[in-house]
Design a protein around this motif. Sequence first.
Motif, PDB file in Angstrom:
ATOM      1  N   GLU A  30     -11.921  -6.639  61.506  1.00  0.00           N
ATOM      2  CA  GLU A  30     -11.210  -6.500  60.235  1.00  0.00           C
ATOM      3  C   GLU A  30     -11.780  -7.435  59.183  1.00  0.00           C
ATOM      4  OE1 GLU A  30      -7.257  -7.194  61.469  1.00  0.00           O
ATOM      5  OE2 GLU A  30      -7.005  -5.215  62.397  1.00  0.00           O
ATOM      6  N   ALA A  31     -12.113  -8.662  59.587  1.00  0.00           N
ATOM      7  CA  ALA A  31     -12.705  -9.603  58.640  1.00  0.00           C
ATOM      8  C   ALA A  31     -14.065  -9.101  58.161  1.00  0.00           C
ATOM      9  CB  ALA A  31     -12.841 -10.987  59.286  1.00  0.00           C
ATOM     10  N   ALA A  32     -14.852  -8.559  59.087  1.00  0.00           N
ATOM     11  CA  ALA A  32     -16.159  -8.016  58.707  1.00  0.00           C
ATOM     12  C   ALA A  32     -16.002  -6.804  57.801  1.00  0.00           C
ATOM     13  CB  ALA A  32     -16.953  -7.643  59.965  1.00  0.00           C
ATOM     14  N   ALA A  33     -14.994  -5.969  58.078  1.00  0.00           N
ATOM     15  CA  ALA A  33     -14.763  -4.791  57.243  1.00  0.00           C
ATOM     16  C   ALA A  33     -14.351  -5.181  55.830  1.00  0.00           C
ATOM     17  CB  ALA A  33     -13.688  -3.902  57.878  1.00  0.00           C
ATOM     18  N   ARG A  34     -13.482  -6.197  55.712  1.00  0.00           N
ATOM     19  CA  ARG A  34     -13.083  -6.666  54.374  1.00  0.00           C
ATOM     20  C   ARG A  34     -14.279  -7.234  53.624  1.00  0.00           C
ATOM     21  NH1 ARG A  34      -8.498  -8.496  57.275  1.00  0.00           N
ATOM     22  NH2 ARG A  34      -9.419 -10.574  57.457  1.00  0.00           N
ATOM     23  N   ALA A  35     -15.118  -7.983  54.339  1.00  0.00           N
ATOM     24  CA  ALA A  35     -16.284  -8.583  53.686  1.00  0.00           C
ATOM     25  C   ALA A  35     -17.296  -7.526  53.264  1.00  0.00           C
ATOM     26  CB  ALA A  35     -16.943  -9.592  54.627  1.00  0.00           C
ATOM     27  N   ALA A  36     -17.323  -6.401  53.988  1.00  0.00           N
ATOM     28  CA  ALA A  36     -18.310  -5.351  53.697  1.00  0.00           C
ATOM     29  C   ALA A  36     -17.803  -4.306  52.716  1.00  0.00           C
ATOM     30  CB  ALA A  36     -18.732  -4.667  54.999  1.00  0.00           C
ATOM     31  N   ALA A  37     -16.560  -4.442  52.250  1.00  0.00           N
ATOM     32  CA  ALA A  37     -15.990  -3.442  51.348  1.00  0.00           C
ATOM     33  C   ALA A  37     -16.832  -3.320  50.082  1.00  0.00           C
ATOM     34  CB  ALA A  37     -14.550  -3.792  51.001  1.00  0.00           C
ATOM     35  N   ARG A  38     -17.188  -2.102  49.726  1.00  0.00           N
ATOM     36  CA  ARG A  38     -18.035  -1.847  48.558  1.00  0.00           C
ATOM     37  C   ARG A  38     -17.602  -0.554  47.887  1.00  0.00           C
ATOM     38  NH1 ARG A  38     -19.274  -6.128  50.125  1.00  0.00           N
ATOM     39  NH2 ARG A  38     -21.313  -7.091  50.382  1.00  0.00           N
ATOM     40  N   LEU A  39     -17.842  -0.459  46.595  1.00  0.00           N
ATOM     41  CA  LEU A  39     -17.655   0.783  45.853  1.00  0.00           C
ATOM     42  C   LEU A  39     -18.705   0.834  44.761  1.00  0.00           C
ATOM     43  CD1 LEU A  39     -16.082   3.350  45.040  1.00  0.00           C
ATOM     44  CD2 LEU A  39     -14.657   1.905  43.589  1.00  0.00           C
ATOM     45  N   THR A  40     -19.492   1.895  44.745  1.00  0.00           N
ATOM     46  CA  THR A  40     -20.492   2.082  43.692  1.00  0.00           C
ATOM     47  C   THR A  40     -20.270   3.439  43.046  1.00  0.00           C
ATOM     48  OG1 THR A  40     -22.095   3.048  45.232  1.00  0.00           O
ATOM     49  CG2 THR A  40     -22.185   0.661  44.905  1.00  0.00           C
ATOM     50  N   MET A  41     -20.409   3.488  41.715  1.00  0.00           N
ATOM     51  CA  MET A  41     -20.273   4.739  40.980  1.00  0.00           C
ATOM     52  C   MET A  41     -21.415   4.838  39.975  1.00  0.00           C
ATOM     53  SD  MET A  41     -16.155   5.170  40.306  1.00  0.00           S
ATOM     54  CE  MET A  41     -15.989   3.636  39.402  1.00  0.00           C
ATOM     55  N   SER A  42     -21.977   6.039  39.844  1.00  0.00           N
ATOM     56  CA  SER A  42     -23.107   6.253  38.947  1.00  0.00           C
ATOM     57  C   SER A  42     -22.896   7.539  38.162  1.00  0.00           C
ATOM     58  CB  SER A  42     -24.415   6.327  39.754  1.00  0.00           C
ATOM     59  OG  SER A  42     -25.502   6.631  38.919  1.00  0.00           O
TER      60      SER A  42
ATOM     61  N   LYS B  92     -20.595  14.306  35.454  1.00  0.00           N
ATOM     62  CA  LYS B  92     -20.207  14.020  36.831  1.00  0.00           C
ATOM     63  C   LYS B  92     -20.582  12.599  37.184  1.00  0.00           C
ATOM     64  CE  LYS B  92     -22.611  17.419  38.583  1.00  0.00           C
ATOM     65  NZ  LYS B  92     -23.039  18.089  37.343  1.00  0.00           N
ATOM     66  N   THR B  93     -19.738  11.970  37.982  1.00  0.00           N
ATOM     67  CA  THR B  93     -20.022  10.636  38.494  1.00  0.00           C
ATOM     68  C   THR B  93     -20.081  10.707  40.010  1.00  0.00           C
ATOM     69  OG1 THR B  93     -19.017   9.439  36.651  1.00  0.00           O
ATOM     70  CG2 THR B  93     -19.131   8.289  38.747  1.00  0.00           C
ATOM     71  N   HIS B  94     -21.106  10.126  40.587  1.00  0.00           N
ATOM     72  CA  HIS B  94     -21.308  10.126  42.025  1.00  0.00           C
ATOM     73  C   HIS B  94     -21.039   8.720  42.546  1.00  0.00           C
ATOM     74  CE1 HIS B  94     -23.348  14.021  41.463  1.00  0.00           C
ATOM     75  NE2 HIS B  94     -23.841  13.444  40.385  1.00  0.00           N
ATOM     76  N   GLY B  95     -20.491   8.643  43.742  1.00  0.00           N
ATOM     77  CA  GLY B  95     -20.156   7.322  44.262  1.00  0.00           C
ATOM     78  C   GLY B  95     -20.235   7.242  45.768  1.00  0.00           C
ATOM     79  N   ARG B  96     -20.243   6.027  46.247  1.00  0.00           N
ATOM     80  CA  ARG B  96     -20.189   5.727  47.675  1.00  0.00           C
ATOM     81  C   ARG B  96     -19.245   4.544  47.849  1.00  0.00           C
ATOM     82  NH1 ARG B  96     -24.342   7.427  51.024  1.00  0.00           N
ATOM     83  NH2 ARG B  96     -24.090   5.551  52.290  1.00  0.00           N
TER      84      ARG B  96
END
Length: 403
Positions: free
Chosen positions: A174-186, A192-196
Amino acid sequence: MREALDGVAGSSVLALGEVEAGAALLDLDVEMARLQELRLRVAAQAHAVEVGDAEGATSTASWWAHHSRLTRPETHRLMRLARALDTGDHDLVREALAAGRIHVDQAQVIVDAVDDLPADLVDETTRARAEEFLVEQAGEHDAITLRRLAKRLVEVAAPEQADAAEAARLEREEAAARAAARLTMSDDGHGKTHGRFTIPTHHAAMLRAALLAIAAPKHQQAVNGAGTMAGERRPGPERLGHAFCDYLERYPTDRLPEAGGVAATIVVTMPLESLLGGLRAAHLHTGETISATEARRLACEAGLVPAVLDGQGRPLDVGRRRRLHTKTHRIALAIRDGGCTAEGCDWPPGLCHAHHDLPWSQGGGTSVDGGRLLCPRHHARAHDPGYETKHLSGGKVAFHRRC
């Protein structure tokens, strides 16, 4: 090996029957696993003698990817496994791979699972027993199922330590998942906007549950009419995408934190004539452009504030303090209207939107007298320029398509 392969390179396999082809396929799987073990031993040695260093490569794995045309993630993954097997801590896995009893993906799962056992709870004897258990299970299960078994490994290897080890593992994940949380939008520049995104699994489960509820066929048929998506049971990517948009529009803005003294809000600027029914595009304060029709639709219920401009682009009105109906308003509307006020609609109050009879964008106030309940489908029609709204006796409304 090269000579042996050269000898069968041109051979026909058409003579193989069902039994022979199946047996040959399984035999080849065994031999390929044995070859993979040799490949990993050579890779570990290549790392030890720093292959690629003379060429200025950043690592032997990167050199390997460049010259073999394998992908870098693949060569780095193989190199990590090669180095783990080379330590001598996983001889049982290496021997099973060399004998063709397990595949390289299974070997990776076993090594990762054993290395992940908490050192403060599991001694070397227990660790060896755990590795033996997984190698044995690899004879019955593929790498995916083996990974699931590996998550409960401590229960088999050290049952008395299982609860503490499981808690520690989950906390680390869970700690690793919180640290790895990301959101990118282009923004692609074409509307249209694409994201991951990367989020913890339990948050993904919450999001998936919310979107599936919105995208459910029963809900969509109620909103868009009978026959919508007939026969389709599982929401696909397109429906989930639409559900995500609806989720963003419907999220209660009063739950959002304030920035600079103002709640998170999208401000729409548009000429007054467009707000009153014109066609000129509207602009968001973040720089994007939307149609006037979309702006008028969103301004009624979503978290948007219309900023009306005069001919020189000067703000005439940047919304009023209370645009959305209050909880008290909605209770009063529910008691008075009993549900959607569109003629023939039986949607209950709890699933309806509070609509302004005189649009907020045209100076309408937020009150019980000036509002009504409409279900999502009829609320959309109230803002659709293709439909005319007719007020009926008894407080009902009807919608007719314009000619």
